[in-house]
Design a protein around this motif. Structure first.
Motif, PDB file in Angstrom:
ATOM      1  N   THR A 255      33.835  -2.402   8.436  1.00 22.80           N
ATOM      2  CA  THR A 255      33.491  -3.819   8.431  1.00 22.80           C
ATOM      3  C   THR A 255      33.969  -4.471   7.140  1.00 22.80           C
ATOM      4  OG1 THR A 255      31.355  -3.410   7.380  1.00 22.80           O
ATOM      5  CG2 THR A 255      31.407  -3.390   9.781  1.00 22.80           C
ATOM      6  N   LYS A 256      34.018  -5.792   7.150  1.00 17.02           N
ATOM      7  CA  LYS A 256      34.200  -6.534   5.907  1.00 17.02           C
ATOM      8  C   LYS A 256      32.947  -6.297   5.053  1.00 17.02           C
ATOM      9  CE  LYS A 256      37.289 -10.237   7.442  1.00 17.02           C
ATOM     10  NZ  LYS A 256      37.703  -9.641   8.737  1.00 17.02           N
ATOM     11  N   ARG A 340      31.185  -8.316  10.446  1.00 14.03           N
ATOM     12  CA  ARG A 340      32.540  -8.668  10.877  1.00 14.03           C
ATOM     13  C   ARG A 340      33.420  -7.425  10.830  1.00 14.03           C
ATOM     14  NH1 ARG A 340      30.428 -12.655  12.291  1.00 14.03           N
ATOM     15  NH2 ARG A 340      30.924 -14.840  11.890  1.00 14.03           N
ATOM     16  N   SER A 341      34.292  -7.273  11.804  1.00 16.70           N
ATOM     17  CA  SER A 341      35.259  -6.186  11.749  1.00 16.70           C
ATOM     18  C   SER A 341      36.180  -6.359  10.547  1.00 16.70           C
ATOM     19  CB  SER A 341      36.095  -6.144  13.029  1.00 16.70           C
ATOM     20  OG  SER A 341      35.316  -5.754  14.132  1.00 16.70           O
ATOM     21  N   LEU A 342      36.633  -5.253   9.975  1.00 20.33           N
ATOM     22  CA  LEU A 342      37.543  -5.310   8.835  1.00 20.33           C
ATOM     23  C   LEU A 342      38.833  -6.031   9.211  1.00 20.33           C
ATOM     24  CD1 LEU A 342      37.970  -4.458   5.896  1.00 20.33           C
ATOM     25  CD2 LEU A 342      38.917  -2.303   6.735  1.00 20.33           C
ATOM     26  N   PHE A 347      43.466  -1.230  10.331  1.00 23.27           N
ATOM     27  CA  PHE A 347      42.305  -1.135  11.220  1.00 23.27           C
ATOM     28  C   PHE A 347      42.105  -2.490  11.896  1.00 23.27           C
ATOM     29  CE2 PHE A 347      41.550   1.764   7.611  1.00 23.27           C
ATOM     30  CZ  PHE A 347      41.553   2.965   8.293  1.00 23.27           C
ATOM     31  N   GLN A 348      42.882  -2.708  12.947  1.00 22.27           N
ATOM     32  CA  GLN A 348      42.924  -4.015  13.588  1.00 22.27           C
ATOM     33  C   GLN A 348      41.783  -4.193  14.595  1.00 22.27           C
ATOM     34  OE1 GLN A 348      46.794  -4.795  15.247  1.00 22.27           O
ATOM     35  NE2 GLN A 348      47.881  -4.172  13.394  1.00 22.27           N
ATOM     36  N   ALA A 349      41.405  -5.439  14.779  1.00 26.85           N
ATOM     37  CA  ALA A 349      40.427  -5.807  15.807  1.00 26.85           C
ATOM     38  C   ALA A 349      41.200  -6.393  16.989  1.00 26.85           C
ATOM     39  CB  ALA A 349      39.425  -6.815  15.254  1.00 26.85           C
TER      40      ALA A 349
END
Length: 561
Positions: A255-256, A340-342, A347-349
């Motif tokens: 995550t962020k 939030r996803s990184l 490491f893509q969302a």
């Protein structure tokens, strides 16, 4: 001199050992033996026999690396049938290793064994394993730690040390007897007698001074805590007195990073945090207690463990953390909004932007007639007014071998009767039906599912777990979902990616995923109470057209029904 050289030689061997453990040349085969057995365990004021793995509570940690093949031989010596679920592992094309009883396998009977054989593909981080039958995961659980591939560092500062922190519950009586008694009465079973941290309740409970987990830290060092909520029925707040935590991962997805004084973690979820030991050397309580913003009867007492700086004597009284209030909904919503996803180049969302299949499921609690129950009725739960009935043959076997009459493929995409879902308390039953009904999903299609809480009996939060997949939590809100307005507010850039998500009390959550893993995949509330009442269903994801897009053949030692 000889003694000094001997010490140097020992340290060199140890360093080489660590290098080859954490930096193997290629993916390895990891083998584990799980013996399901009953052991007398002491907590609170007395001991009682519980079901364990290898005699340990919590059970052993499974350490693997991304890309490893894992073989876990499970031998059942207990009186209960058993299955083990590897919570959060995607099990590509290999639902046979997923573990939920009567969904992907029949359980392992007493005196028998089964080997779970799976490969860890495209995942790294903290997951966990647990029993997936009856209420046995109350004591049968443990961590899964997946290290990244060699040469792939963490996308956050390297910690000096790691520690698993597993949150759970403890009953003084046999948990299966308690569940059975609740079923006979048609009422919820008794709440747990204590919460636990790494299997221990801490000194705030009677007779439990010696049952306290302690983590010793050194000044100025950084610690990665892998936190798992293994509790059966409670969302939990967790905090450490005097220390902030930096969240860096949820459900084995980076995550962020953000800093917080406390976290909220639902049953089934995992959260990795960094903690810096930069405070005044002392003893500090780590504490966990339930979040409950609905009028429920649950165990609301606080479990504690101790974070202790090196050199501080055990006689020093620890400091207590400031946990959010039990009904602090604003903290819960604010905390979840920070996830939030990184979404970095590495490491893509990959959020589905176009949706092929729109699903809308209402979550309801109700009261059904029950002639065998003491008061003539029993509590039930439903999705789209359907209370799921467990089959006696594994759904995956029935699907793979085309066994007729086990399930129906007509689970509705929408509730049969729309209503004001979160308005004034409604009737306790809206024509709920019983059935083993599932949804068929086309291979590689994109799915959006909105889970809507309702005020049938009472509004309540629900953590939902989807087997076989991660999904993106693109939106959430309080009240009724508005299909015209709410999608415009969806986060389609860096939403959190999870395998278990909380549906807020009196609100809704929208998730998206791509159905690229063929098989039969369970979806259920991870409150064991609600799962037992029927708050569950499954997705049958069809095979693709290519050979590597079909379900793998079953293992030869798959337990029979």
């Amino acid at each position: 001199m000889a003694a000094a050289l001997s010490k140097i030689s020992c340290w060199a061997s140890y360093i080489l050992f660590l290098y080859f453990v954490y930096h193997p040349a290629e993916a390895a085969v990891k083998r584990y033996q799980f013996d399901i057995q009953v052991k007398n365990v002491s907590r609170l004021c007395h001991a009682k026999p519980i079901v364990t793995v290898n005699g340990r509570f919590p059970g052993p940690t499974v350490y693997v690396r991304e890309g490893d093949r894992v073989l876990v031989n499970v031998t059942n010596h207990a009186k209960y049938n058993m299955s083990i679920h590897w919570h959060g592992l995607k099990q590509f094309r290999n639902g046979w290793a997923d573990g939920p009883a009567y969904i992907t396998q029949c359980p392992i009977k007493r005196g028998h064994s089964f080997t779970y054989d799976f490969t860890v593909t495209g995942q790294r981080g903290t997951l966990w394993w647990h029993a997936h039958i009856l209420w046995l995961r109350a004591t049968v659980y443990g961590a899964i730690v997946i290290m990244p591939k060699p040469g792939t560092p963490f996308p956050f500062p390297q910690p000096d040390r790691e520690e698993n922190i597993i949150l759970g519950e403890w009953w003084n009586s046999d948990v299966e007897d308690i569940e059975t008694q609740g079923d006979k009465l048609g009422l919820p079973p008794n709440a747990s007698d204590a919460h636990t941290i790494n299997g221990k309740p801490g000194p705030l409970f009677p007779c439990s001074e010696k049952h306290t987990f302690t983590l010793e830290v050194e000044q100025s060092k950084t610690y990665l805590l892998r936190i798992i909520n293994a509790a059966l029925n409670d969302e939990l707040f967790f905090a450490i007195a005097g220390h902030n935590m930096t969240v860096v991962e949820i459900d084995a997805v980076y995550t962020k990073p953000f800093t917080t004084r406390a976290i909220l973690i639902a049953p089934g979820q995992t959260t990795n945090v960094l903690v810096q030991a930069t405070q005044k050397p002392n003893r500090y309580f780590m504490a966990a207690r339930p979040f409950m913003d609905a009028p429920l009867s649950i165990d609301n007492r606080t479990a504690t463990a101790i974070l202790q700086y090196k050199g501080i004597p055990n006689t020093v009284i620890p400091l207590l953390p400031h946990l959010p209030e039990a009904n602090d909904t604003s903290f819960a919503l604010s905390y979840n909004a920070k996830l939030r996803s990184l979404n970095s180049p590495q490491f893509q969302a990959n959020v589905p932007l176009n949706v092929d299949r729109h699903l809308f499921y209402t979550i309801g609690l109700g009261i059904n007639p029950c002639p065998t129950c003491l008061n003539g009725t029993k509590l039930a739960a439903s999705l789209n007014n359907i209370t799921f009935v467990m089959p006696q043959v594994g759904l995956l076997q029935a699907h793979y071998f085309n066994i007729k009459g086990v399930f129906r493929l007509d689970f509705p995409d929408n509730p049969p009767t729309p209503f004001n879902y979160t308005g004034a308390p409604l009737t306790a039953n809206l024509g709920t039906t019983l059935g083993t009904r599932v949804s068929k999903i086309a291979y590689n299609s994109t799915v959006q599912l909105v889970l809507q809480d309702t005020n049938l009996l009472s509004v309540e939060s629900h953590p939902f777990h989807l087997h076989g997949y991660n999904f993106f939590v693109v939106g959430t809100g309080i009240g009724n979902f508005d299909p015209k307005r709410d999608p415009a507010k969806f986060n389609l850039v860096d939403p959190p990616e999870r395998n278990t998500v909380g549906v807020p009390t009196g609100g809704w959550t929208a998730i998206r995923f791509r159905a690229d893993n063929p098989g039969v995949w369970f979806m259920h509330c991870h409150l064991e109470l609600h799962t037992g009442w029927g708050l569950k269903t499954a997705f049958v994801v069809e095979n693709g057209k290519l050979p590597d897009q079909s379900i793998l053949p079953p293992p030869k030692d798959l337990p029979p029904c």
